[in-house]
Design a protein around this motif. Structure first.
Motif: not given
Lengths: 393, 393
Positions: A189-190, A193, A195, A357-358, A360, A362, B47, B49, B51-53, B89, B91, B128, B131-135, B138, B157
């Motif tokens: 959480r929080g 990565i 990258s 971004r975000g 779904k 894609r 995973f 990103i 992870v929670v918000r 970014g 949390d 956010l 998963g709104s940046m990366l789910w 994906q 990432s």
């Protein structure tokens, strides 16, 4: 926020170049190691090829004098006396001066030759004279060439072994952010990565710089300050990644201001608007925003621009394609917007979809096919408009 | 010579592919080593990103419930009780659900907050979600992608560390010719530098193959045969360079015929017309003519074509430019002709000059700006015609 105060991309670059200048130096590298470097001086051939002469065809070398009054009876000719074999690139004895292609010659069983009745003989034909393939002093490759395999081949063919090149600028990359963890760990959480270090290392190499990627620095003023000092002592150009906007932890802008001259904070380009441009201890220091697309864009235009100026080369060209927009493309008129594009093709027409971004379903934006940059002052584009997309490698 | 019997380039390629098939295999490489490889399988994120918000802005996180009936008196608010700082970014605690941008907030000297009177608060704004940046799941990068830095960043990432890639085809390169000496020596009469090995090593790497460059082989049947056997035992694809035409020393064509199936000898393309295409012991063996431009062309179309098919990727695109011919460009109608081009530019118009071997005063052909290939059936072009030139890197 008053966007009219933001520097345009070229203004930010010009401002940097008014306050800082690249300091390229020449060094010598072995030909084997020279690929990707930029040539510092014109290189010329040290010798001629052929050294004396070479046959331009697979054939036989003869004396033209034997043909000056027509085709003689060659049925009793002996190799090494009236003629010698001379294949493409072969040197041959000074006694001979003309080459007849092997296709026009039959070598008889008992030795001797039979020539085609209609063969035309001209003095010196199919003979490549000294230097006809490469001449001593010929320009092999020009100063300012980014050396690829074909240039190395040209240099080798003319005897160049030690190659004077522009030393690659050392570009430091400092990833910052308390939320960052190195690739290969699972974020809790929080966490997120880092990258961008991977992206920067590869992009910097590709643009002809020597990347020096530093460990992740937490959002602590003292650690950031130490990391920047270290990078300034080791690099020609320093990138601080993230911490560029106005949040509590955004020490980096203050840091740049305290250590040197902050030339610009904010450019009229998104993603990556809150970019910081500074000169510290005579070195260019660029604070590139953290989100991955912002990092890509900042590296691609600002850092590539700086590196190309350091190396004295033009910006590289990308293949482009005209594509029809499949959907409206919002873009603010007062900012240039970099858009990652997915392309599809039908019956020779390309279609473009922007990569939000975000959204779904894609793939990851960084795996897009190409990029498009909206023009300042133009604003959004409509479905059906034709845009020019640069293919990414 | 009857040129109509020559295979077109695509016919030669098709003939090879009817008699030989690439045998790509998957292997795993570390992410750090994966650049330049082709991805063997779609890769998905392990995973999500955030992870929670995460906050989508630099600002403060608040409870929306405190704003449901308008903006409350916040002058006595305490950080950690009614609000927390939440920069882009970050949390923040589950107690908060909404982010107010820092630009709309003044933190008072005695603690407490002053909010802009016109600030609009909507539930959940600037937050956010998971998963709104990366789910998780994906698509990070697609099978068949030639991995560049941005793809590696996408993979990192999403937690991909071991990357399934197509093993690079091992391509052997055998330089042949009694006249050849290695780069770094000065040629004597009748000698020439082997620069094609340098060219091949670089081009093969760039196209995604693993080059194995063998020592120079003299024009002796036994040595050539041994060198080919060694290469066949070590490589997936073998290039024999030179010895492809009909001269006395051109054992190579005979060698291919004796060891396997010679599919084609001669293509309708110059330079490099007498190319040989064979399959021996289930491996593709290509005999590329020796002159440097012929070697470049043969590598660029035939070997690149084979390597791209092995890797399952399309041929790479080059940037192109329309240019006006500054002089007539002779080209035989029955052959495709590769022409090395020097480009100049004036007022946005490009001008093209062909790069004839041996013409005094010009730089080495291998240092040209671009290439043009004349069309089969078209023949020569006239001064003033517009041609499409591919920029070389």
């Amino acid at each position: 926020m008053d966007f009219s105060k933001l520097k345009k991309r070229n203004e930010a670059m010009d401002l940097l170049l008014e306050n800082w200048a690249p300091r390229p130096e020449t060094e010598f590298v072995e030909l084997d190691d020279a690929e990707g470097y930029v040539l510092a001086e014109n290189q010329y051939a040290a010798f001629s090829i052929p050294v004396v002469r070479a046959s331009g065809m697979d054939g036989i070398a003869v004396r033209y004098d034997d043909f000056s009054e027509g085709i003689p009876d060659t049925s009793g000719w002996i190799e090494g006396r009236e003629y010698v074999r001379a294949d493409t690139g072969d040197d041959f004895d000074d006694a001979y001066d003309t080459v007849i292609p092997i296709e026009r010659v039959t070598i008889l069983e008992q030795g001797g030759l039979s020539l085609d009745a209609d063969v035309k003989i001209e003095k010196g034909m199919h003979v490549l004279g000294k230097g006809s393939m490469l001449w001593e002093g010929q320009l092999l490759a020009e100063k300012g060439t980014r050396l690829q395999g074909r240039h190395l081949a040209a240099l080798a063919s003319g005897g160049v072994c030690q190659v004077p090149v522009i030393r690659k600028p050392r570009v430091g990359f400092i990833p910052t952010g308390s939320e960052l963890i190195p690739a290969g760990t699972t974020p809790r959480r929080g966490q997120n990565i880092d990258s961008n270090s991977i992206l920067a290392k590869s992009m910097l190499r590709e643009m002809g710089a020597e990347p020096i990627c530093y460990p992740i620095v937490k959002d602590r003023q003292d650690e950031l300050s130490q990391a920047l000092d270290k990078a300034l002592s080791e690099c020609d150009i320093v990138i601080i990644n993230a911490g560029s906007s106005k949040g509590k932890e955004d020490f980096n802008t203050r840091l740049l201001r305290s250590k040197g001259k902050l030339l610009c904070h904010g450019v009229a380009a998104v993603p990556g608007r809150p970019m910081g441009v500074a000169v510290i201890e005579g070195k260019a220091v660029i604070n590139i925003p953290g989100p991955s697309m912002a990092a890509f864009y900042g590296l691609d235009w600002m850092i590539r621009g700086i590196v190309c100026r350091w190396l004295g080369i033009p910006l590289p060209k990308r293949p482009v394609v005209q594509a029809e927009l499949l959907e409206d493309l919002p873009a603010p008129p007062f900012l240039e917007r970099l858009v990652f594009i997915e392309l599809s093709e039908k019956d020779g027409t390309y279609f473009a979809k922007s990569h939000e971004r975000g959204e779904k379903g894609r793939r990851h934006a960084m795996s897009s096919d190409g990029i498009f940059v909206s023009s300042l002052g133009k604003g959004g584009l409509k479905k059906g408009e034709i845009i020019e997309v640069e293919w990414l490698d």
